[in-house]
Each structure stands twice: as structure tokens, then as C-alpha cells.
Write an enzyme that holds these catalytic residues in place. Structure first.
Site, PDB file in Angstrom:
ATOM      1  N   GLY A  81      -7.971   3.137 -48.534  1.00  0.00           N
ATOM      2  CA  GLY A  81      -6.681   2.671 -49.030  1.00  0.00           C
ATOM      3  C   GLY A  81      -5.828   3.735 -49.692  1.00  0.00           C
ATOM      4  O   GLY A  81      -5.159   3.470 -50.693  1.00  0.00           O
ATOM      5  N   HIS A 128       1.173   5.706 -38.648  1.00  0.00           N
ATOM      6  CA  HIS A 128       0.291   6.385 -37.697  1.00  0.00           C
ATOM      7  C   HIS A 128       0.442   7.881 -37.885  1.00  0.00           C
ATOM      8  O   HIS A 128       1.569   8.381 -38.012  1.00  0.00           O
ATOM      9  CB  HIS A 128       0.642   5.987 -36.261  1.00  0.00           C
ATOM     10  N   ARG A 181     -10.164 -13.711 -32.669  1.00  0.00           N
ATOM     11  CA  ARG A 181      -9.100 -13.138 -33.497  1.00  0.00           C
ATOM     12  C   ARG A 181      -8.171 -14.217 -34.038  1.00  0.00           C
ATOM     13  O   ARG A 181      -7.658 -14.108 -35.149  1.00  0.00           O
ATOM     14  CB  ARG A 181      -8.308 -12.104 -32.685  1.00  0.00           C
ATOM     15  N   GLU A 190      -0.543  13.964 -46.743  1.00  0.00           N
ATOM     16  CA  GLU A 190       0.434  14.143 -47.824  1.00  0.00           C
ATOM     17  C   GLU A 190       1.805  13.614 -47.402  1.00  0.00           C
ATOM     18  O   GLU A 190       2.519  13.004 -48.204  1.00  0.00           O
ATOM     19  CB  GLU A 190       0.527  15.618 -48.211  1.00  0.00           C
TER      20      GLU A 190
END
Length: 217
Positions: free
Chosen positions: A13, A111, A67, A174
Site C-alpha cells: 500500500g 500503472h 468474481r 517516486e
């Protein structure tokens, strides 16, 4: 009124933490109302709890390949928490098209590549093998297709000749921590507009925001 956000995680996380820190600002237009993990042992749960954020575990493993059943339980939790926006932060579970469409324009993902390049697994390795000179990260709205959807914001880093997938990943991370809060700010404040498959924003790039790599003197 601040928009209520759920962050969905499966692991440490780190992007969730960046969002939580950003949302502490009084003028930030969203609040992290709950963090949901599909894995009970996710490290990010302790991080969220330490920050005073409500957490919830909905184990996906017990649902197997069903799902839709997992998503029904997740949707119930989102409804209970009056969630308006979802941010995926390393959430390792694919959604059905029905769930994605229900949250169209309200679910964000990050992403670690400059989409549409290098989708899927090992994006840093893909970038290095392709020999590109610039890589980065992308925040986009989620659509049924994986690592696709209207792009909200991107950030770039130069690739060095001695980079490995690990060193490149560290620098891109970062950038992720910088752009994800900015993307959420844009969306939560109404600064985005979908025009077909394109996301238009109220923010404009600065004329000097150029990155050229390698830099030739």
C-alpha cells in the site's frame, strides 16, 4: 463537501499511503474513507490503521473464480461507506466488465509505465528490453481492458544505461507517489472530463515541462 474515496489494496500500500498523506491537507477535495484489502495479511492494512483510516478485509481467495460474488460483497461494503470514488493501489484482482462499468469514470488505477506502452506484468523489464530512454507512470480511469482507459496524468523519468528493473522501479515509484494524489485531486474537484476515450483536464502542462533523455551537451 469532500468526495469519499475507497482505496483497494493487496499488498504494502505505498500508493495508498501517498493518497492518505495528501488527503490530510485541508484543501484536498477528497477523504480516504476506507481501505479495503482482498488479503488479510496485506501490509498496507496496518499502515492505514496507523493513519486512523477504517480498514476492511474481503478475502478473495474464498470466492475462487466467482468474481461476481466477490464484487457483490465489495459493492455492499462500498455502499455502506457511501463511497463515491475508488482508487486501486496494487489491487491484484481482476474485475468483471459489469463492475467496471458500474464505476465508469469513478475508478482510478496507477500503472508503472507510460501507457499505452508496456502493459501487464514486468513493465520495467519491458521498457529496458525495448531500449526506450524515458519511462514513468500513468494514472488512468479503469475500463474492462487491463491497463487501459482514459489517461488522467502521467509522470516520466529518464532511463539510465546501467538501470536494472529494480533501480528503474524505485525511481518510477517516486513519480507514482507524486502523480496519484494529483490525479485524485483533479477528479475529485471536477477537473476532468471524458471525451470519448480521452480524458480532458482543467490543468495544463507548463511550456518548460520537457524531459529529454539522454541529454546531449
Amino acid at each position: 463537501m469532500k468526495r469519499r474515496v475507497a482505496v483497494l489494496i493487496s499488498g504494502r500500500g505505498s500508493n495508498m499511503t501517498a493518497l492518505i498523506e495528501a488527503a490530510k491537507a485541508e484543501d484536498f477535495p477528497a477523504e480516504i474513507a476506507v481501505v479495503v484489502s482482498n488479503k488479510a495479511g496485506a501490509e498496507g492494512l496496518a499502515r492505514a490503521q496507523a493513519a486512523g483510516i477504517d480498514t476492511l478485509v474481503i478475502e478473495s481467495k474464498s470466492f475462487g473464480k466467482d468474481r461476481a460474488a466477490f464484487e457483490a460483497k465489495l459493492q455492499s461494503a462500498l455502499d455502506d461507506n457511501r463511497i463515491e470514488l475508488i482508487c486501486l493501489g496494487g489491487f491484484m484482482r481482476l474485475f468483471t466488465a459489469e463492475f467496471v462499468q458500474r464505476w465508469q469514470g469513478r475508478m482510478l488505477n496507477i500503472h508503472p509505465s507510460l501507457l499505452p506502452s508496456f502493459r501487464g506484468l514486468d513493465p520495467h523489464g519491458q521498457a529496458l528490453r525495448a531500449g526506450v530512454k524515458i519511462s514513468g507512470a500513468t494514472v488512468h480511469f479503469v475500463i474492462p481492458e487491463t491497463d487501459a482507459g482514459p489517461i488522467i496524468i502521467q509522470g516520466a523519468v529518464a532511463i539510465r544505461d546501467d538501470d536494472t528493473a529494480e533501480t528503474l522501479a524505485a525511481r518510477v515509484l517516486e513519480i507514482e507517489h507524486r502523480i496519484y494524489p494529483d490525479a485524485l485531486r483533479l477528479v475529485a474537484s471536477g477537473g476532468t472530463r471524458l471525451d470519448g476515450d480521452i480524458c480532458k483536464t482543467s490543468a495544463n502542462a507548463s511550456l518548460d515541462d520537457s524531459l529529454i533523455s539522454p541529454s546531449v551537451i
